[in-house]
Structure formats: C-alpha cells, structure tokens
Design an enzyme around this catalytic site. Structure first.
Site, PDB file in Angstrom:
ATOM      1  N   CYS A 106       0.816  -1.200   0.000  1.00 33.80           N
ATOM      2  CA  CYS A 106       0.000   0.000   0.000  1.00 33.80           C
ATOM      3  C   CYS A 106       0.861   1.265   0.000  1.00 33.80           C
ATOM      4  CB  CYS A 106      -0.974  -0.054   1.179  1.00 33.80           C
ATOM      5  SG  CYS A 106      -2.434   0.979   0.993  1.00 33.80           S
ATOM      6  N   HIS A 107       0.800   2.084   1.057  1.00 26.95           N
ATOM      7  CA  HIS A 107       1.579   3.317   1.147  1.00 26.95           C
ATOM      8  C   HIS A 107       2.991   3.088   1.694  1.00 26.95           C
ATOM      9  CE1 HIS A 107      -2.481   5.012   0.803  1.00 26.95           C
ATOM     10  NE2 HIS A 107      -1.912   6.156   0.453  1.00 26.95           N
ATOM     11  N   ALA A 108       3.318   1.880   2.115  1.00 30.56           N
ATOM     12  CA  ALA A 108       4.619   1.601   2.742  1.00 30.56           C
ATOM     13  C   ALA A 108       5.827   1.988   1.880  1.00 30.56           C
ATOM     14  CB  ALA A 108       4.707   0.130   3.154  1.00 30.56           C
ATOM     15  N   TRP A 110       6.578   4.598   0.579  1.00 30.53           N
ATOM     16  CA  TRP A 110       7.063   5.942   0.912  1.00 30.53           C
ATOM     17  C   TRP A 110       8.326   5.869   1.754  1.00 30.53           C
ATOM     18  CZ3 TRP A 110       1.916   8.763   2.359  1.00 30.53           C
ATOM     19  CH2 TRP A 110       1.515   9.574   1.291  1.00 30.53           C
TER      20      TRP A 110
END
Length: 180
Positions: A106-108, A110
C-alpha cells in the site's frame, strides 16, 4: 526466521499488519513488532482507530542483522511518519544493504523512497504513490503483487488490502528462498 514488522506508533492499516503477521506465524516464523517508540502502536481501519499492539523492539535498538526479512505494512500516516525518523529509515536501508528480503504494501513504499532504495527497481503500491516512486527512480506497475530481484535483495510489493492473500503467499515464498 525472525521477521521484523516496522510500524509507527500510529497510523498503520491494521489488516496490513495482522494478516501478514498471522501468515508468518502460521508458516512457523517469528514476527517481531518494531516501532520508533516502546509501548504499543495504534492500528487503524482506514481513518478509524482500531486495536493496539505491543511493541517488541524499538528501532533505535534493533538491528537488521537479527532478522531474516522485513515487512512494511501500509496506512497513509504510518509510512509518512516512518520516513521522517532517521533511525527507522536507516533500519529499512540496512535490509537492502545486507541483501535481506523486504515486503511492502500500500503506502509503505514511501519509507523506501526516503531510504533511497527504489532506484532501478520495479514495484507496485497504492496508486497515489506512483509519481513519488517514479521520481525516486523506480518503475511503477499496477499489479496485485510484484516481485523485484533487480537489486541487492528481493523486494515484494502490493497495492492494497484486497491484495493481501497474494501478498502474504508471495512474500513468504520469497523470504523462504532468500533465507536459504
């Protein structure tokens, strides 16, 4: 295999922590919750508070040497917080430097951008990260799960909670291969 699960004190998408964690346990591995502070982390179901989880190790005192792999759960706030913590970023980077497998959902990614470990890699994520990943030198693809071995280690990525079944199966298989 000891597997580090790195999470900020708040903002982790709970299902992206609990499902990969349970999959690791079911496969006979030892999941270890690592965070930037001792105590507990607060899980979230999207924007709503969910359960809390006890921290096993603090990132400033933990070493990548003591783990066979690293899992980075998502949630919007979780990786955004981690990427501002120098010790968390160094911890993540150490897995790449040592050639240890990493899985991120997912957003990991970043946090991977901040660690400067995506250049030349192919990965997926929540769609809103694609520009950040491309700007950091990665190739972004819209796939349920992506395995990239073009680098010092194996990197497994997925887009969202709906991809968790494939993510868990794939990261466990890749970690087993990397673990010897």
């Amino acid at each position: 295999m000891r597997i580090a699960f790195l999470s900020a004190p708040e903002g982790v998408e709970q299902v992206e922590l609990t499902e990969p964690w349970q999959a690791a346990k079911d496969a006979g591995h030892e999941p270890v919750l690592v965070s930037t502070q001792s105590g507990e982390i607060q899980g979230f179901n999207h924007l709503d508070k969910a359960d809390t989880f006890p921290v096993d190790e603090v990132v400033g005192e933990a070493s990548a040497d003591s783990f066979g792999g690293l899992v980075l759960p998502g949630g919007v706030a979780n990786p955004d917080f981690l990427r501002t913590d120098e010790k968390a970023v160094a911890f993540v980077k150490a897995f790449f430097d040592q050639g240890r497998p990493v899985a991120a959902i997912c957003h990991a990614p970043w946090t991977l951008v901040e660690a400067d470990v995506v250049r030349g890699r192919v990965l997926t994520s929540w769609p809103s990260l694609q520009t950040d990943l491309r700007n950091a030198g990665a190739t972004w693809v819209d796939e349920q799960v992506k395995v990239c071995d073009h680098g010092s280690n194996v990197l497994v990525t997925s887009r969202k909670p709906d991809d968790l079944k494939a993510f868990c199966e794939t990261y466990l298989a890749e970690f087993a291969k990397a673990g010897g």
